[in-house]
Design an enzyme around this catalytic site. Structure first.
Site, mmCIF file in Angstrom:
data_model
loop_
_atom_site.group_PDB
_atom_site.id
_atom_site.type_symbol
_atom_site.label_atom_id
_atom_site.label_comp_id
_atom_site.label_asym_id
_atom_site.label_seq_id
_atom_site.Cartn_x
_atom_site.Cartn_y
_atom_site.Cartn_z
ATOM 1 N N ASP A 144 9.934 -16.773 -13.341
ATOM 2 C CA ASP A 144 10.287 -17.738 -13.068
ATOM 3 C C ASP A 144 11.656 -18.547 -12.949
ATOM 4 O O ASP A 144 12.202 -17.589 -13.829
ATOM 5 C CB ASP A 144 9.393 -19.042 -13.709
ATOM 6 C CG ASP A 144 9.681 -18.605 -15.841
ATOM 7 O OD1 ASP A 144 10.644 -19.896 -16.222
ATOM 8 O OD2 ASP A 144 9.777 -17.187 -16.729
ATOM 9 N N ASP A 195 4.431 -26.963 -18.662
ATOM 10 C CA ASP A 195 5.237 -26.827 -19.159
ATOM 11 C C ASP A 195 5.011 -27.191 -20.918
ATOM 12 O O ASP A 195 5.413 -28.590 -20.614
ATOM 13 C CB ASP A 195 6.790 -26.131 -19.407
ATOM 14 C CG ASP A 195 7.912 -25.937 -20.128
ATOM 15 O OD1 ASP A 195 7.107 -25.690 -21.145
ATOM 16 O OD2 ASP A 195 8.946 -25.293 -19.979
ATOM 17 N N GLU A 251 6.424 -27.617 -24.630
ATOM 18 C CA GLU A 251 6.327 -26.506 -25.807
ATOM 19 C C GLU A 251 7.499 -27.650 -26.695
ATOM 20 O O GLU A 251 7.122 -28.866 -26.811
ATOM 21 C CB GLU A 251 7.417 -25.336 -24.517
ATOM 22 C CG GLU A 251 8.678 -26.271 -24.572
ATOM 23 C CD GLU A 251 9.536 -25.033 -23.590
ATOM 24 O OE1 GLU A 251 10.014 -24.188 -23.922
ATOM 25 O OE2 GLU A 251 9.432 -24.413 -21.828
#
Length: 265
Positions: A64, A153, A155
Site C-alpha cells: 500500500d 483506515d 487508527e
C-alpha cells in the site's frame, strides 16, 4: 537565549529542536495506513529483516502506498512479486492524494488488483460526509475483477487523543455510518483497516462488522496474533511497515484466484 542556542547548534552541526512537536499536516507520511500504529505499537522486526521476501504459501504479496512514495515504479514491484495494492485517495474532507492517478492507474495497468483507501479523521466530520468525499475522489468500485473494495483506515489519532475524544458507542456509530454510505454508493461494504489494540479500545464489539466488512489488519511481526473484536478472520495482513516493495508490505489471506473473486463481487 533561544537565538544563542540556535547559533551554537548551527556551529556544531546540530539541528535545533523545535519549540513544540506539532502534528504533521494531512497528507504527510504521518497520515498513512499504519503510520500511527507503528508509532504506538512498534514493530517486532529488526532493520536487517525489512528486506525479507514475503511468505507466499497460500498468501499473495501486496503493498500500500500514498503520496509519500511519489511516482511508484510499478514494473519493479510487479517483477518482485507484488500482485495487489491499496492506494491512499483521501483524508478527512479536504485532502486528496496528488499522486493518486499515477499510483492507482499505474498499478492497474501493470496487472495488479488495486483499491483505494481513506484515512479517517472521525472528529472532523460525520462518517457519511467523509465516505461521500472518499467515493467522489477515488473510492469507487467496479466489478471488473481488478478493483478491491474501498477501504477505511481507522487508527490512532495523529493530532491527539487516541480515540479522537469519542467513546466506543460514538466511534461505532461513525464507522457504521461510513460503511453504510460507501455501500449505498458502491454496493460494496468497505474493507476496514485497523490494528487489534486500537480497535478493541476505541470501537469494541457492540457491532460485529466482520459479518460484512473485510478485515485488513496491521501487526508488524512474524505471526499475526489476535484479531480485532467482531472479526473471525482476516482478508489482508499488513505485516511489515517497510520492505521489498515501496510503502507497507501486505499479504492476502488466500490464493490469487480468491483475490480475483473479491475484486469481482
Amino acid at each position: 537565549m533561544r537565538t544563542l542556542i540556535s547559533i551554537v547548534a548551527i556551529v556544531v552541526g546540530l539541528t535545533p529542536a523545535p519549540a513544540s512537536a506539532a502534528p504533521l499536516p494531512e497528507g504527510s507520511a504521518d497520515h498513512t495506513a499504519g503510520s500511527q500504529i507503528l508509532k504506538h505499537e512498534g514493530s517486532q522486526f529488526w532493520k536487517t529483516e525489512t528486506a525479507l521476501s514475503p511468505p507466499t504459501e497460500n498468501q499473495v504479496p501486496g503493498m500500500d502506498v500514498s503520496s509519500h512514495q511519489g511516482d511508484v515504479d510499478w514494473q519493479s514491484s510487479w517483477d518482485k512479486g507484488a500482485r495487489f495494492a491499496y492506494v491512499k485517495a483521501t483524508e478527512g474532507t479536504s485532502y486528496r492524494n496528488p499522486r493518486f492517478t499515477q499510483q492507482y492507474n499505474g498499478s492497474y495497468y501493470i496487472g495488479m488488483i488495486r483499491g483505494a483507501y481513506h484515512f479517517a479523521l472521525p472528529d472532523r466530520s460525520d462518517g457519511a460526509t467523509q465516505a461521500n468525499f472518499f467515493v467522489d475522489n477515488g473510492g469507487g468500485w467496479s466489478p471488473d475483477g481488478k478493483t478491491l473494495p474501498p477501504a477505511m483506515d481507522m487508527e490512532y489519532n495523529p493530532y491527539g487523543e487516541t480515540c479522537y475524544n469519542m467513546d466506543q458507542a460514538a466511534m461505532t456509530a461513525w464507522v457504521k455510518s461510513f460503511s453504510d454510505t460507501v455501500f449505498a454508493r458502491t454496493r460494496r461494504h468497505p474493507t476496514i483497516y485497523t490494528s487489534t489494540s486500537w480497535w478493541n479500545r476505541c470501537v469494541g464489539d457492540s457491532v460485529k462488522f466482520g459479518d460484512n466488512n473485510p478485515l485488513w489488519v496491521a501487526h508488524y511481526a512474524h505471526k499475526l496474533g489476535p484479531l480485532p473484536m467482531g472479526f473471525d478472520f482476516h482478508t489482508i495482513w499488513q505485516w511489515q511497515a517497510a520492505g521489498l516493495f515501496p510503502g507497507d508490505q501486505n499479504l492476502f489471506n488466500g490464493e490469487f484466484a480468491q483475490l480475483q473473486r473479491i475484486a469481482s463481487s
